[in-house]
Design a protein around this motif. Structure first.
Motif, short mmCIF file in Angstrom:
data_model
loop_
_atom_site.label_atom_id
_atom_site.label_comp_id
_atom_site.label_asym_id
_atom_site.label_seq_id
_atom_site.Cartn_x
_atom_site.Cartn_y
_atom_site.Cartn_z
N ILE A 140 0.86 -1.34 -0.19
CA ILE A 140 0.18 0.10 -0.04
C ILE A 140 0.74 1.40 0.04
O ILE A 140 0.67 2.21 -0.73
CB ILE A 140 -1.10 0.01 1.20
N LEU A 141 1.71 1.25 0.83
CA LEU A 141 2.83 2.65 1.07
C LEU A 141 3.64 2.84 -0.18
O LEU A 141 3.74 3.85 -0.86
CB LEU A 141 3.63 2.28 2.19
N ASN A 142 4.01 1.49 -0.91
CA ASN A 142 4.76 1.78 -2.19
C ASN A 142 3.95 2.27 -3.40
O ASN A 142 4.37 3.35 -4.11
CB ASN A 142 5.20 0.39 -2.56
N ILE A 143 2.72 1.92 -3.41
CA ILE A 143 1.68 2.38 -4.16
C ILE A 143 1.26 3.89 -3.98
O ILE A 143 1.50 4.69 -5.02
CB ILE A 143 0.18 1.66 -4.09
N LEU A 144 1.46 4.32 -3.03
CA LEU A 144 1.14 5.74 -2.40
C LEU A 144 2.40 6.85 -2.58
O LEU A 144 2.32 7.78 -3.05
CB LEU A 144 0.55 5.90 -1.01
N LEU A 145 3.44 6.16 -2.19
CA LEU A 145 4.88 6.86 -2.11
C LEU A 145 5.73 6.89 -3.34
O LEU A 145 6.24 7.93 -3.46
CB LEU A 145 5.40 6.64 -0.87
N ILE A 146 5.75 5.81 -3.94
CA ILE A 146 6.83 5.65 -5.13
C ILE A 146 6.75 6.64 -6.21
O ILE A 146 7.64 7.26 -6.72
CB ILE A 146 6.91 4.07 -5.33
N PRO A 147 5.36 6.85 -6.43
CA PRO A 147 5.10 7.80 -7.74
C PRO A 147 5.65 9.18 -7.28
O PRO A 147 5.96 9.79 -8.27
CB PRO A 147 3.52 7.73 -7.61
N THR A 148 5.66 9.47 -6.09
CA THR A 148 6.13 11.02 -5.81
C THR A 148 7.45 11.02 -5.26
O THR A 148 8.11 11.98 -5.53
CB THR A 148 5.01 11.56 -4.81
N LEU A 149 7.90 10.14 -4.53
CA LEU A 149 9.31 10.23 -3.86
C LEU A 149 10.21 9.26 -4.37
O LEU A 149 11.26 9.22 -4.01
CB LEU A 149 9.03 9.87 -2.37
N GLY A 150 9.74 8.23 -5.07
CA GLY A 150 10.79 7.43 -5.93
C GLY A 150 11.26 6.53 -4.85
O GLY A 150 10.58 5.78 -4.08
N GLY A 151 12.68 6.27 -4.79
CA GLY A 151 13.51 5.49 -4.18
C GLY A 151 13.30 5.70 -2.70
O GLY A 151 13.13 4.99 -1.82
N LEU A 152 13.05 7.03 -2.37
CA LEU A 152 12.74 7.45 -0.73
C LEU A 152 11.62 6.97 -0.41
O LEU A 152 11.55 6.48 0.78
CB LEU A 152 12.88 9.00 -0.70
N GLY A 153 10.51 6.87 -1.42
CA GLY A 153 9.22 6.43 -0.80
C GLY A 153 9.11 5.03 -0.47
O GLY A 153 8.74 4.53 0.41
N ALA A 154 10.24 4.26 -1.39
CA ALA A 154 10.23 2.81 -1.15
C ALA A 154 10.97 2.51 0.17
O ALA A 154 10.59 1.80 0.67
CB ALA A 154 10.90 2.09 -2.32
#
Length: 199
Positions: free
Chosen positions: A91-105
């Motif tokens: 869930i968090l990967n779907i939410l964060l990766i599009p905007t934060l990239g590797g930092l979101g992952a």
């Protein structure tokens, strides 16, 4: 119960005496490590490396708690508790990766690992043995932070390699002096065996 708690806390103390100094060292030397291994163009990854360094401590604790649950014949409960990790991660990967990239992952991994750690810790404390993780990690964290403070004070006098040597030497010497590394007797095996019979 006091003996069981002491045995488990000793086990976790030994683990944290290894992972906390390593993690604090990686947090401290992250820029130098990335520059040495990958070059200056990867300097933007410092924050990601630091987040994953914190995750290292979380994951090591979570893995040890999973081992404790399995040793106590609580495999089914362990699986149910762990399911929160991949679900939260996806869930968090779907939410964060599009905007934060590797930092979101990296953030997703940290949060999901922390989630399963908290769930396992609460279950173990309620149903098996109550542990005070703050007390368990206090010595290793204090020693690591003190060694990091010494290194920061010397950063203008020594090169990064020598600073790393100083940090490792301080951590090993002080942790050994305060008996952070100990060998527990077979009580933990007795405890887990008894716990499995109670299930």
């Amino acid at each position: 119960r006091t003996y069981e708690r002491h045995a488990c806390e000793t086990l976790f103390s030994n683990l944290l005496a290894l992972t906390i100094p390593l993690s604090v060292g990686l947090l401290l030397f992250a820029p130098s490590i990335l520059r040495l291994l990958f070059g200056a163009e990867f300097f933007d990854a410092v924050l990601i490396l630091r987040i994953l360094t914190v995750y290292l401590v979380i994951e090591s604790l979570d893995t040890m708690m999973a081992v404790l649950l399995k040793a106590a014949n609580r495999q089914n409960q362990d699986i149910r508790l762990y399911l929160a990790n991949p679900v939260c991660n996806v869930i968090l990967n779907i939410l964060l990766i599009p905007t934060l990239g590797g930092l979101g992952a990296a953030l997703a991994k940290l949060v999901s690992g922390t989630t399963s750690l908290v769930l396992r810790y609460r279950y173990i404390s309620k149903n098996l043995v109550s542990m005070n993780l703050v007390r368990v990690m206090a010595t290793s964290l204090a020693v690591s932070l003190a060694a990091a403070a010494v290194v920061l004070a010397l950063k203008n006098q020594l090169d990064p390699l020598m600073l790393g040597v100083v940090y490792v030497a301080l951590c090993v010497i002080v942790l050994s002096m305060v008996h952070c590394f100990t060998v527990e007797d077979p009580g933990i095996a007795v405890y887990t065996s008894d716990a499995s019979r109670r299930t």
